[in-house]
Enzyme design. Structure first.
Site, PDB file in Angstrom:
ATOM      1  N   GLY A  13      70.135  63.528  41.491  1.00 28.76           N
ATOM      2  CA  GLY A  13      69.585  62.833  40.332  1.00 28.76           C
ATOM      3  C   GLY A  13      68.526  63.689  39.655  1.00 28.76           C
ATOM      4  O   GLY A  13      68.060  64.686  40.221  1.00 28.76           O
ATOM      5  N   LEU A  14      68.158  63.273  38.459  1.00 27.80           N
ATOM      6  CA  LEU A  14      67.163  64.001  37.666  1.00 27.80           C
ATOM      7  C   LEU A  14      65.823  64.097  38.399  1.00 27.80           C
ATOM      8  O   LEU A  14      65.533  63.284  39.279  1.00 27.80           O
ATOM      9  CB  LEU A  14      66.926  63.279  36.336  1.00 27.80           C
ATOM     10  CG  LEU A  14      68.089  63.190  35.350  1.00 27.80           C
ATOM     11  CD1 LEU A  14      67.715  62.273  34.182  1.00 27.80           C
ATOM     12  CD2 LEU A  14      68.469  64.577  34.838  1.00 27.80           C
ATOM     13  N   SER A  15      65.018  65.049  38.007  1.00 22.25           N
ATOM     14  CA  SER A  15      63.650  65.121  38.511  1.00 22.25           C
ATOM     15  C   SER A  15      62.941  63.812  38.172  1.00 22.25           C
ATOM     16  O   SER A  15      63.044  63.323  37.049  1.00 22.25           O
ATOM     17  CB  SER A  15      62.920  66.299  37.857  1.00 22.25           C
ATOM     18  OG  SER A  15      61.579  66.339  38.279  1.00 22.25           O
ATOM     19  N   LYS A  19      64.472  60.506  44.292  1.00 21.17           N
ATOM     20  CA  LYS A  19      65.111  61.065  45.490  1.00 21.17           C
ATOM     21  C   LYS A  19      64.125  61.186  46.652  1.00 21.17           C
ATOM     22  O   LYS A  19      64.396  60.724  47.760  1.00 21.17           O
ATOM     23  CB  LYS A  19      65.727  62.445  45.171  1.00 21.17           C
ATOM     24  CG  LYS A  19      66.733  62.423  44.027  1.00 21.17           C
ATOM     25  CD  LYS A  19      67.264  63.810  43.706  1.00 21.17           C
ATOM     26  CE  LYS A  19      66.221  64.789  43.217  1.00 21.17           C
ATOM     27  NZ  LYS A  19      65.571  64.420  41.944  1.00 21.17           N
ATOM     28  N   SER A  87      70.456  68.881  42.635  1.00 21.20           N
ATOM     29  CA  SER A  87      71.885  69.225  42.754  1.00 21.20           C
ATOM     30  C   SER A  87      72.683  68.830  41.512  1.00 21.20           C
ATOM     31  O   SER A  87      73.507  67.922  41.559  1.00 21.20           O
ATOM     32  CB  SER A  87      72.524  68.675  44.035  1.00 21.20           C
ATOM     33  OG  SER A  87      72.005  67.442  44.461  1.00 21.20           O
TER      34      SER A  87
HETATM   35  N1  LIG Z   1      63.955  52.046  42.808  1.00 22.49           N
HETATM   36  C1  LIG Z   1      63.204  53.150  42.911  1.00 22.49           C
HETATM   37  N2  LIG Z   1      63.548  54.113  43.797  1.00 22.49           N
HETATM   38  C2  LIG Z   1      62.804  55.253  43.883  1.00 22.49           C
HETATM   39  N3  LIG Z   1      61.708  55.536  43.140  1.00 22.49           N
HETATM   40  C3  LIG Z   1      61.313  54.590  42.249  1.00 22.49           C
HETATM   41  C4  LIG Z   1      62.051  53.368  42.096  1.00 22.49           C
HETATM   42  N4  LIG Z   1      61.443  52.638  41.133  1.00 22.49           N
HETATM   43  C5  LIG Z   1      60.385  53.363  40.734  1.00 22.49           C
HETATM   44  N5  LIG Z   1      60.287  54.543  41.391  1.00 22.49           N
HETATM   45  C6  LIG Z   1      59.241  55.575  41.170  1.00 22.49           C
HETATM   46  O1  LIG Z   1      59.846  56.730  40.604  1.00 22.49           O
HETATM   47  C7  LIG Z   1      59.159  57.923  41.008  1.00 22.49           C
HETATM   48  C8  LIG Z   1      60.175  58.884  41.604  1.00 22.49           C
HETATM   49  O2  LIG Z   1      59.559  60.124  41.914  1.00 22.49           O
HETATM   50  P1  LIG Z   1      60.186  61.124  42.996  1.00 22.49           P
HETATM   51  O3  LIG Z   1      60.632  60.367  44.199  1.00 22.49           O
HETATM   52  O4  LIG Z   1      59.202  62.212  43.207  1.00 22.49           O
HETATM   53  O5  LIG Z   1      61.463  61.691  42.225  1.00 22.49           O
HETATM   54  P2  LIG Z   1      62.384  62.946  42.598  1.00 22.49           P
HETATM   55  O6  LIG Z   1      62.165  63.290  44.031  1.00 22.49           O
HETATM   56  O7  LIG Z   1      63.776  62.453  42.331  1.00 22.49           O
HETATM   57  O8  LIG Z   1      61.986  64.031  41.666  1.00 22.49           O
HETATM   58  C9  LIG Z   1      58.091  57.490  41.985  1.00 22.49           C
HETATM   59  O9  LIG Z   1      56.869  57.424  41.285  1.00 22.49           O
HETATM   60  C10 LIG Z   1      58.569  56.085  42.433  1.00 22.49           C
HETATM   61  O10 LIG Z   1      57.488  55.248  42.822  1.00 22.49           O
HETATM   62 MG   LIG Z   2      61.524  65.123  44.822  1.00 21.62          MG
END
Ligand SMILES: Nc1ncnc2c1ncn2[C@@H]1O[C@H](COP(=O)(O)OP(=O)(O)O)[C@@H](O)[C@H]1O
Ligand SMILES: [Mg+2]
Length: 179
Positions: A13-15, A19, A87
Protein backbone atom coordinates in the site's frame (compact mmCIF):
# COMPACT_ATOMS: atom_id res chain seq x y z
CA UNK A 1 10.83 -29.02 14.31
CA UNK A 2 7.54 -27.25 14.73
CA UNK A 3 4.44 -28.54 13.04
CA UNK A 4 2.87 -25.08 13.13
CA UNK A 5 1.94 -23.79 9.72
CA UNK A 6 3.89 -20.70 8.88
CA UNK A 7 2.66 -18.00 6.57
CA UNK A 8 3.62 -14.69 5.08
CA UNK A 9 1.38 -11.70 5.61
CA UNK A 10 2.42 -9.41 2.78
CA UNK A 11 1.22 -5.84 3.22
CA UNK A 12 1.25 -3.55 0.22
CA UNK A 13 0.00 0.00 0.00
CA UNK A 14 0.93 3.66 -0.32
CA UNK A 15 3.19 5.37 2.18
CA UNK A 16 1.02 6.26 5.17
CA UNK A 17 -1.67 3.72 4.32
CA UNK A 18 -1.13 1.84 7.59
CA UNK A 19 1.22 -1.06 6.86
CA UNK A 20 3.56 -0.48 9.81
CA UNK A 21 0.70 0.37 12.15
CA UNK A 22 -1.15 -2.84 11.33
CA UNK A 23 2.04 -4.93 11.52
CA UNK A 24 2.75 -3.58 15.02
CA UNK A 25 -0.86 -3.90 16.10
CA UNK A 26 -1.11 -7.52 14.94
CA UNK A 27 2.22 -8.68 16.36
CA UNK A 28 1.14 -9.17 20.02
CA UNK A 29 -2.24 -10.55 18.92
CA UNK A 30 -0.58 -13.20 16.77
CA UNK A 31 1.98 -13.94 19.50
CA UNK A 32 -0.90 -14.56 21.88
CA UNK A 33 -2.17 -17.10 19.39
CA UNK A 34 1.16 -18.93 19.52
CA UNK A 35 2.76 -17.52 16.37
CA UNK A 36 6.47 -16.78 16.11
CA UNK A 37 6.16 -13.36 14.54
CA UNK A 38 8.84 -11.41 12.68
CA UNK A 39 8.13 -8.07 11.04
CA UNK A 40 10.13 -7.01 8.01
CA UNK A 41 9.38 -3.31 7.82
CA UNK A 42 10.50 -1.52 4.67
CA UNK A 43 11.97 1.46 6.50
CA UNK A 44 14.01 -0.77 8.80
CA UNK A 45 15.11 -3.14 6.05
CA UNK A 46 16.42 -0.20 4.07
CA UNK A 47 18.72 0.57 7.03
CA UNK A 48 20.36 -2.86 7.02
CA UNK A 49 19.49 -5.67 4.58
CA UNK A 50 18.92 -3.17 1.76
CA UNK A 51 21.22 -0.37 2.89
CA UNK A 52 22.42 1.67 -0.05
CA UNK A 53 19.47 0.89 -2.30
CA UNK A 54 17.50 3.82 -3.71
CA UNK A 55 14.07 4.21 -5.22
CA UNK A 56 14.59 3.43 -8.90
CA UNK A 57 12.43 0.59 -10.18
CA UNK A 58 15.45 -1.69 -10.14
CA UNK A 59 16.38 -0.87 -6.55
CA UNK A 60 12.79 -1.12 -5.36
CA UNK A 61 12.51 -4.54 -7.00
CA UNK A 62 15.76 -5.68 -5.39
CA UNK A 63 14.53 -4.51 -1.98
CA UNK A 64 11.28 -6.44 -2.38
CA UNK A 65 13.07 -9.58 -3.58
CA UNK A 66 15.29 -9.49 -0.47
CA UNK A 67 12.33 -9.05 1.84
CA UNK A 68 10.56 -11.86 0.00
CA UNK A 69 13.57 -14.11 0.37
CA UNK A 70 13.75 -13.64 4.14
CA UNK A 71 9.96 -14.00 4.49
CA UNK A 72 10.24 -17.28 2.61
CA UNK A 73 12.91 -18.61 4.98
CA UNK A 74 10.94 -17.60 8.05
CA UNK A 75 7.53 -18.82 6.93
CA UNK A 76 8.71 -22.20 5.71
CA UNK A 77 10.03 -22.78 9.23
CA UNK A 78 6.68 -22.17 10.83
CA UNK A 79 7.04 -18.49 11.59
CA UNK A 80 4.59 -15.75 10.73
CA UNK A 81 6.46 -13.25 8.59
CA UNK A 82 4.79 -9.88 8.27
CA UNK A 83 6.17 -7.58 5.61
CA UNK A 84 5.42 -3.87 5.56
CA UNK A 85 6.92 -2.31 2.46
CA UNK A 86 5.12 -0.30 -0.24
CA UNK A 87 5.91 -3.00 -2.84
CA UNK A 88 4.41 -0.96 -5.68
CA UNK A 89 4.90 -3.37 -8.58
CA UNK A 90 2.56 -6.29 -9.24
CA UNK A 91 5.17 -8.35 -11.09
CA UNK A 92 7.61 -8.49 -8.16
CA UNK A 93 4.84 -9.10 -5.65
CA UNK A 94 3.79 -12.05 -7.79
CA UNK A 95 7.39 -13.18 -8.00
CA UNK A 96 7.81 -13.32 -4.21
CA UNK A 97 4.41 -14.98 -3.91
CA UNK A 98 5.55 -17.67 -6.33
CA UNK A 99 8.82 -18.33 -4.52
CA UNK A 100 7.21 -18.54 -1.09
CA UNK A 101 6.74 -22.14 0.00
CA UNK A 102 4.37 -21.47 2.90
CA UNK A 103 1.00 -19.78 2.52
CA UNK A 104 1.22 -16.28 1.09
CA UNK A 105 -1.45 -13.82 2.15
CA UNK A 106 -1.36 -10.55 0.26
CA UNK A 107 -3.05 -7.74 2.15
CA UNK A 108 -3.87 -4.61 0.20
CA UNK A 109 -3.72 -1.78 2.72
CA UNK A 110 -5.89 0.62 0.77
CA UNK A 111 -6.42 4.31 1.46
CA UNK A 112 -7.13 7.06 -1.05
CA UNK A 113 -4.22 9.31 -1.95
CA UNK A 114 -6.12 12.30 -0.46
CA UNK A 115 -6.28 10.50 2.88
CA UNK A 116 -2.62 9.50 3.09
CA UNK A 117 -1.56 12.91 1.88
CA UNK A 118 -3.67 14.53 4.56
CA UNK A 119 -2.15 12.19 7.19
CA UNK A 120 1.35 12.81 5.86
CA UNK A 121 2.71 10.88 8.86
CA UNK A 122 6.33 11.43 7.84
CA UNK A 123 5.99 14.74 6.02
CA UNK A 124 7.08 13.06 2.81
CA UNK A 125 4.07 13.94 0.65
CA UNK A 126 4.66 17.62 1.26
CA UNK A 127 8.26 17.21 0.17
CA UNK A 128 7.25 15.13 -2.84
CA UNK A 129 4.72 17.77 -3.94
CA UNK A 130 7.40 20.42 -3.57
CA UNK A 131 9.70 18.36 -5.77
CA UNK A 132 12.19 17.82 -2.94
CA UNK A 133 11.77 14.06 -3.21
CA UNK A 134 11.81 12.45 -6.62
CA UNK A 135 10.18 9.12 -7.52
CA UNK A 136 7.67 9.24 -4.70
CA UNK A 137 5.05 6.50 -4.92
CA UNK A 138 1.60 7.84 -5.70
CA UNK A 139 2.90 11.30 -6.64
CA UNK A 140 5.71 10.88 -9.11
CA UNK A 141 6.16 7.10 -9.20
CA UNK A 142 3.64 4.33 -9.92
CA UNK A 143 1.64 2.26 -7.47
CA UNK A 144 0.04 -0.80 -9.03
CA UNK A 145 -2.90 -1.79 -6.83
CA UNK A 146 -3.29 -5.53 -6.35
CA UNK A 147 -6.22 -7.12 -8.15
CA UNK A 148 -6.17 -10.48 -6.41
CA UNK A 149 -5.17 -9.72 -2.84
CA UNK A 150 -6.45 -12.25 -0.30
CA UNK A 151 -7.55 -9.42 1.99
CA UNK A 152 -8.17 -5.73 1.36
CA UNK A 153 -8.48 -3.31 4.24
CA UNK A 154 -9.74 0.24 3.76
CA UNK A 155 -7.89 2.28 6.33
CA UNK A 156 -9.47 5.53 5.19
CA UNK A 157 -12.81 4.38 6.56
CA UNK A 158 -11.99 1.61 9.06
CA UNK A 159 -10.42 1.83 12.50
CA UNK A 160 -7.14 0.02 13.11
CA UNK A 161 -9.07 -2.54 15.18
CA UNK A 162 -11.51 -3.18 12.32
CA UNK A 163 -8.76 -3.61 9.75
CA UNK A 164 -6.85 -5.96 12.07
CA UNK A 165 -10.00 -7.95 12.78
CA UNK A 166 -10.59 -8.53 9.06
CA UNK A 167 -7.08 -9.86 8.64
CA UNK A 168 -7.46 -12.13 11.69
CA UNK A 169 -10.76 -13.44 10.32
CA UNK A 170 -9.11 -14.36 7.05
CA UNK A 171 -6.32 -16.24 8.87
CA UNK A 172 -8.84 -18.09 11.02
CA UNK A 173 -11.13 -18.95 8.13
CA UNK A 174 -8.19 -20.40 6.23
CA UNK A 175 -6.88 -22.58 9.02
CA UNK A 176 -3.74 -20.54 9.60
CA UNK A 177 -4.41 -20.03 13.31
CA UNK A 178 -5.31 -22.55 15.92
CA UNK A 179 -8.80 -21.66 17.18
N1 LIG B 1 -7.48 1.24 9.83
C1 LIG B 1 -6.24 1.71 9.96
N2 LIG B 1 -5.19 0.87 9.84
C2 LIG B 1 -3.91 1.35 9.95
N3 LIG B 1 -3.58 2.64 10.17
C3 LIG B 1 -4.60 3.52 10.32
C4 LIG B 1 -5.97 3.09 10.21
N4 LIG B 1 -6.75 4.18 10.38
C5 LIG B 1 -5.92 5.21 10.60
N5 LIG B 1 -4.62 4.84 10.56
C6 LIG B 1 -3.45 5.74 10.74
O1 LIG B 1 -2.75 5.84 9.52
C7 LIG B 1 -1.34 6.05 9.74
C8 LIG B 1 -0.57 4.98 8.98
O2 LIG B 1 0.82 5.22 9.08
P1 LIG B 1 1.89 4.04 8.86
O3 LIG B 1 1.44 2.80 9.55
O4 LIG B 1 3.22 4.58 9.22
O5 LIG B 1 1.81 3.82 7.28
P2 LIG B 1 2.81 3.00 6.33
O6 LIG B 1 3.62 2.08 7.18
O7 LIG B 1 1.89 2.27 5.40
O8 LIG B 1 3.62 4.02 5.63
C9 LIG B 1 -1.14 5.98 11.24
O9 LIG B 1 -1.07 7.31 11.72
C10 LIG B 1 -2.41 5.26 11.74
O10 LIG B 1 -2.76 5.63 13.07
MG1 LIG C 1 5.71 2.00 7.33
Amino acid sequence: MTDRKGFTLWFTGLSGSGKSTLAQFLTPILKDRGCNVEVLDGDEVRENLSKGLGFSKEDRDTNIRRIGYVARLLSRNGACAITAAISPYTSVRDEVRAMTEATFVEVYVEAPLEVVEERDTKGLYKKARAGEIKNFTGISDPYEAPENAEVTVHTGSETIEESAERIMSYLEANGLLAS
